[in-house]
Design an enzyme around this catalytic site. Sequence first.
Site, PDB file in Angstrom:
ATOM      1  N   HIS A   1      -4.673  -1.697  -5.790  1.00 22.24           N
ATOM      2  CA  HIS A   1      -3.850  -0.595  -6.296  1.00 22.24           C
ATOM      3  C   HIS A   1      -4.772   0.545  -6.736  1.00 22.24           C
ATOM      4  O   HIS A   1      -5.581   0.386  -7.638  1.00 22.24           O
ATOM      5  CB  HIS A   1      -2.970  -1.071  -7.464  1.00 22.24           C
ATOM      6  CG  HIS A   1      -1.954  -2.089  -7.026  1.00 22.24           C
ATOM      7  ND1 HIS A   1      -1.081  -2.718  -7.885  1.00 22.24           N
ATOM      8  CD2 HIS A   1      -1.669  -2.578  -5.793  1.00 22.24           C
ATOM      9  CE1 HIS A   1      -0.311  -3.538  -7.204  1.00 22.24           C
ATOM     10  NE2 HIS A   1      -0.651  -3.484  -5.943  1.00 22.24           N
TER      11      HIS A   1
ATOM     12  N   LYS B   1       1.881   2.198  -5.104  1.00 27.10           N
ATOM     13  CA  LYS B   1       2.425   1.657  -6.364  1.00 27.10           C
ATOM     14  C   LYS B   1       1.496   1.942  -7.547  1.00 27.10           C
ATOM     15  O   LYS B   1       1.940   2.339  -8.619  1.00 27.10           O
ATOM     16  CB  LYS B   1       2.636   0.133  -6.234  1.00 27.10           C
ATOM     17  CG  LYS B   1       3.608  -0.250  -5.131  1.00 27.10           C
ATOM     18  CD  LYS B   1       3.678  -1.757  -4.928  1.00 27.10           C
ATOM     19  CE  LYS B   1       2.431  -2.388  -4.369  1.00 27.10           C
ATOM     20  NZ  LYS B   1       2.106  -2.028  -2.965  1.00 27.10           N
TER      21      LYS B   1
ATOM     22  N   GLN C   1       2.053  -6.017  -3.153  1.00 29.38           N
ATOM     23  CA  GLN C   1       2.508  -6.095  -1.756  1.00 29.38           C
ATOM     24  C   GLN C   1       3.791  -5.267  -1.586  1.00 29.38           C
ATOM     25  O   GLN C   1       3.980  -4.301  -2.303  1.00 29.38           O
ATOM     26  CB  GLN C   1       2.705  -7.551  -1.304  1.00 29.38           C
ATOM     27  CG  GLN C   1       1.400  -8.328  -1.128  1.00 29.38           C
ATOM     28  CD  GLN C   1       0.797  -8.844  -2.424  1.00 29.38           C
ATOM     29  OE1 GLN C   1       1.445  -9.544  -3.194  1.00 29.38           O
ATOM     30  NE2 GLN C   1      -0.445  -8.520  -2.688  1.00 29.38           N
TER      31      GLN C   1
ATOM     32  N   ASP D   1       0.806  -1.223   0.000  1.00 31.75           N
ATOM     33  CA  ASP D   1       0.000   0.000   0.000  1.00 31.75           C
ATOM     34  C   ASP D   1       0.843   1.280   0.000  1.00 31.75           C
ATOM     35  O   ASP D   1       0.421   2.319   0.514  1.00 31.75           O
ATOM     36  CB  ASP D   1      -0.968   0.022   1.207  1.00 31.75           C
ATOM     37  CG  ASP D   1      -1.894  -1.169   1.202  1.00 31.75           C
ATOM     38  OD1 ASP D   1      -2.218  -1.662   0.107  1.00 31.75           O
ATOM     39  OD2 ASP D   1      -2.296  -1.598   2.297  1.00 31.75           O
TER      40      ASP D   1
HETATM   41  P1  GDP Z   1      -0.716   0.353  -3.557  1.00 30.80           P
HETATM   42  O1  GDP Z   1      -1.299  -0.926  -3.093  1.00 30.80           O
HETATM   43  O2  GDP Z   1       0.753   0.434  -3.330  1.00 30.80           O
HETATM   44  O3  GDP Z   1      -1.069   0.680  -4.979  1.00 30.80           O
HETATM   45  O4  GDP Z   1      -1.361   1.482  -2.648  1.00 30.80           O
HETATM   46  P2  GDP Z   1      -2.923   1.606  -2.234  1.00 30.80           P
HETATM   47  O5  GDP Z   1      -3.686   2.089  -3.391  1.00 30.80           O
HETATM   48  O6  GDP Z   1      -3.400   0.376  -1.570  1.00 30.80           O
HETATM   49  O7  GDP Z   1      -2.836   2.675  -1.081  1.00 30.80           O
HETATM   50  C1  GDP Z   1      -2.332   3.945  -1.280  1.00 30.80           C
HETATM   51  C2  GDP Z   1      -3.438   4.953  -0.910  1.00 30.80           C
HETATM   52  O8  GDP Z   1      -2.869   6.242  -0.806  1.00 30.80           O
HETATM   53  C3  GDP Z   1      -4.507   5.078  -1.983  1.00 30.80           C
HETATM   54  O9  GDP Z   1      -5.726   5.399  -1.380  1.00 30.80           O
HETATM   55  C4  GDP Z   1      -4.004   6.239  -2.838  1.00 30.80           C
HETATM   56  O10 GDP Z   1      -5.060   6.903  -3.518  1.00 30.80           O
HETATM   57  C5  GDP Z   1      -3.397   7.114  -1.798  1.00 30.80           C
HETATM   58  N1  GDP Z   1      -2.249   7.925  -2.223  1.00 30.80           N
HETATM   59  C6  GDP Z   1      -1.267   7.627  -3.097  1.00 30.80           C
HETATM   60  N2  GDP Z   1      -0.331   8.611  -3.119  1.00 30.80           N
HETATM   61  C7  GDP Z   1      -0.747   9.537  -2.239  1.00 30.80           C
HETATM   62  C8  GDP Z   1      -0.191  10.770  -1.765  1.00 30.80           C
HETATM   63  O11 GDP Z   1       0.881  11.214  -2.170  1.00 30.80           O
HETATM   64  N3  GDP Z   1      -0.912  11.449  -0.821  1.00 30.80           N
HETATM   65  C9  GDP Z   1      -2.088  11.001  -0.334  1.00 30.80           C
HETATM   66  N4  GDP Z   1      -2.710  11.739   0.598  1.00 30.80           N
HETATM   67  N5  GDP Z   1      -2.639   9.834  -0.738  1.00 30.80           N
HETATM   68  C10 GDP Z   1      -1.959   9.115  -1.656  1.00 30.80           C
HETATM   69  P1  IMO Z   2      -0.848  -4.157  -2.240  1.00 32.05           P
HETATM   70  O1  IMO Z   2      -0.389  -4.720  -3.561  1.00 32.05           O
HETATM   71  C1  IMO Z   2      -0.925  -4.536   2.107  1.00 32.05           C
HETATM   72  C2  IMO Z   2      -1.004  -8.602   3.760  1.00 32.05           C
HETATM   73  C3  IMO Z   2      -2.251  -9.048   4.480  1.00 32.05           C
HETATM   74  C4  IMO Z   2      -1.656 -10.015   5.476  1.00 32.05           C
HETATM   75  C5  IMO Z   2      -0.524 -10.672   4.671  1.00 32.05           C
HETATM   76  C6  IMO Z   2      -0.907 -12.002   4.043  1.00 32.05           C
HETATM   77  O2  IMO Z   2      -2.136  -3.445  -2.299  1.00 32.05           O
HETATM   78  O3  IMO Z   2       0.250  -3.380  -1.604  1.00 32.05           O
HETATM   79  P2  IMO Z   2      -2.450 -12.717   2.008  1.00 32.05           P
HETATM   80  O4  IMO Z   2      -3.867 -12.387   1.680  1.00 32.05           O
HETATM   81  O5  IMO Z   2      -1.474 -12.310   0.965  1.00 32.05           O
HETATM   82  O6  IMO Z   2      -2.268 -14.141   2.414  1.00 32.05           O
HETATM   83  O7  IMO Z   2      -2.118 -11.854   3.326  1.00 32.05           O
HETATM   84  O8  IMO Z   2      -0.185  -9.753   3.667  1.00 32.05           O
HETATM   85  N1  IMO Z   2      -1.219  -8.098   2.378  1.00 32.05           N
HETATM   86  C7  IMO Z   2      -1.151  -6.804   2.033  1.00 32.05           C
HETATM   87  N2  IMO Z   2      -0.969  -5.693   2.779  1.00 32.05           N
HETATM   88  N3  IMO Z   2      -1.019  -4.426   0.771  1.00 32.05           N
HETATM   89  C8  IMO Z   2      -1.171  -5.524  -0.003  1.00 32.05           C
HETATM   90  O9  IMO Z   2      -1.129  -5.478  -1.347  1.00 32.05           O
HETATM   91  C9  IMO Z   2      -1.296  -6.783   0.638  1.00 32.05           C
HETATM   92  N4  IMO Z   2      -1.480  -8.046   0.189  1.00 32.05           N
HETATM   93  C10 IMO Z   2      -1.409  -8.836   1.260  1.00 32.05           C
HETATM   94  O10 IMO Z   2      -2.903  -7.983   5.102  1.00 32.05           O
HETATM   95  O11 IMO Z   2      -1.056  -9.306   6.537  1.00 32.05           O
HETATM   96 MG    MG Z   3      -2.833  -1.614  -1.841  1.00 35.77          MG
END
Ligand code: GDP
Ligand code: IMO
Ligand code: MG
Length: 424
Positions: free
Chosen positions: A43, A18, A224, A15
């Site tokens: 994502h 990416k 991840q 999270d």
């Molecule tokens: P990923 O799994 O790595 O793609 O990340 P996620 O989408 O799960 O989580 C990142 C969260 O932060 C999402 O809700 C994005 O919209 C948000 N986000 C990304 N970059 C920024 C930033 O620079 N500032 C803020 N406030 N939010 C961001």
């Molecule tokens: P993105 O791509 C954050 C965490 C789960 C749990 C552990 C194992 O959005 O960054 P699983 O379902 O893979 O067996 O869970 O990994 N986890 C993540 N945490 N971002 C993710 O993906 C995750 N994918 C799995 O919360 O702790």
């Molecule tokens: Mg994510």
Amino acid sequence: MINKADVLLGLQWGDEGKGKIVDVLTPNYDIIARFQGGPNAGHTLEFNGIKHVLHTIPSGIFHPTAINVIGNGVVIDPVIFKKEIEALLKLGVDVKSKLLISTRAHLILPSHRLLDAASEAAKGKNKIGSTLKGIGPTYMDKTGRNGLRIGDIETNEFKEKYDTLVEKHKQILSFYNYEYNLQELEPIWFEAIEFLKQLQFSETEHYINSAIKDGKRVLAEGAQGSLLDVDFGSYPFVTSSNTICAGACNGLGIPPNKIGNVIGIFKAYCTRVGSGPFPTELENETGEKIRQIGKEFGSTTGRPRRTGWLDIPALKYAVMINGVTELMMMKADVLSNFENIEVCTHYNYNGKVIDYLPYNIDPSYLKPITVALKGWAEDLTAIDNKSKLPQTLLEYIQFIEKTVEIPISIVSVGPDRTQTIRMK
Ligand code: GDP
Ligand code: IMO
Ligand code: MG
């Protein structure tokens, strides 16, 4: 010069942002290719006031020309995948012509999800905190040589192979004493399998290698983060795939000598969702403030994310394992309005001060040692140029660059595509 593929991956516990950055960088690439994970990923991309969350599909899908590849290292739940595709089709995205799926990618069966739930229930308070998408059991069947793959869908033996595998799963479920109703889940799964047949299945390892040879620009997208890697993460509280750079080699068939830049994404602080050790975790008001301002709730499960300060030894570890050549720092805007920002530079490990991430990061053995840096009060979200960034943020950036010894090329100041500051 030999053409090489770049890799983009998360350096923390997932999270990191990416999805946003892949979307921002896609105009520089011809192909975006996911190399591991599955619908445990979420994502998020934001542009034109709309937010999109992708689980299985690469984050380059919204751009007009890029081809998006789902590599052999990915695990696919047909039901979730179908929903994702239908949502994109509604938006007018030409998924059918822009998406290639590896014939070698493994399928998540309904019974894999049941096994995930049964395994977590059996672990009780030691549960992993899995997303319950069936990820662990599917990768177990992959390495156990029992799995079903995309390429099997078009064979006559598909149903027979499915039945054999499900029979095995039923035995394990009865061992767990787990109650379930598989009949309820199977029709929608087979319906989704039929739906998938209209998409392009491909031997993507050939496609990607030819593309690299032909000078096409390829970006491999990780899911991840490095601290969730099955080998180098905080085991057993990890996911079941190799989330690190090497995962792009075995998850796409790219040879190691064809990897170019390795782009490491990290948040200006840390988050973690699910169980497991988190050295810099803030279980207090400051942690809650970061969670609220940063909207730190899971994109896939909606669970509150645990929050804490930036952990430099952990970041250095991830940089080392991945061979990161370029860093991108996300969510700098969330740290506005903190008088001081703490950063962990060392740990107290069994009474000894160390500056690296050791094998055992359990809180009873390891405590973070932090330094306080001056924060900034300015709202960053409307800033569009490096020259307008507050001095104390620039000092924060320099501090990280100096300790990690890798340049930060992008600083993100909001979720939208446009809220992206190039530092070079
Ligand atoms: P990923 O799994 O790595 O793609 O990340 P996620 O989408 O799960 O989580 C990142 C969260 O932060 C999402 O809700 C994005 O919209 C948000 N986000 C990304 N970059 C920024 C930033 O620079 N500032 C803020 N406030 N939010 C961001
Ligand atoms: P993105 O791509 C954050 C965490 C789960 C749990 C552990 C194992 O959005 O960054 P699983 O379902 O893979 O067996 O869970 O990994 N986890 C993540 N945490 N971002 C993710 O993906 C995750 N994918 C799995 O919360 O702790
Ligand atoms: Mg994510």
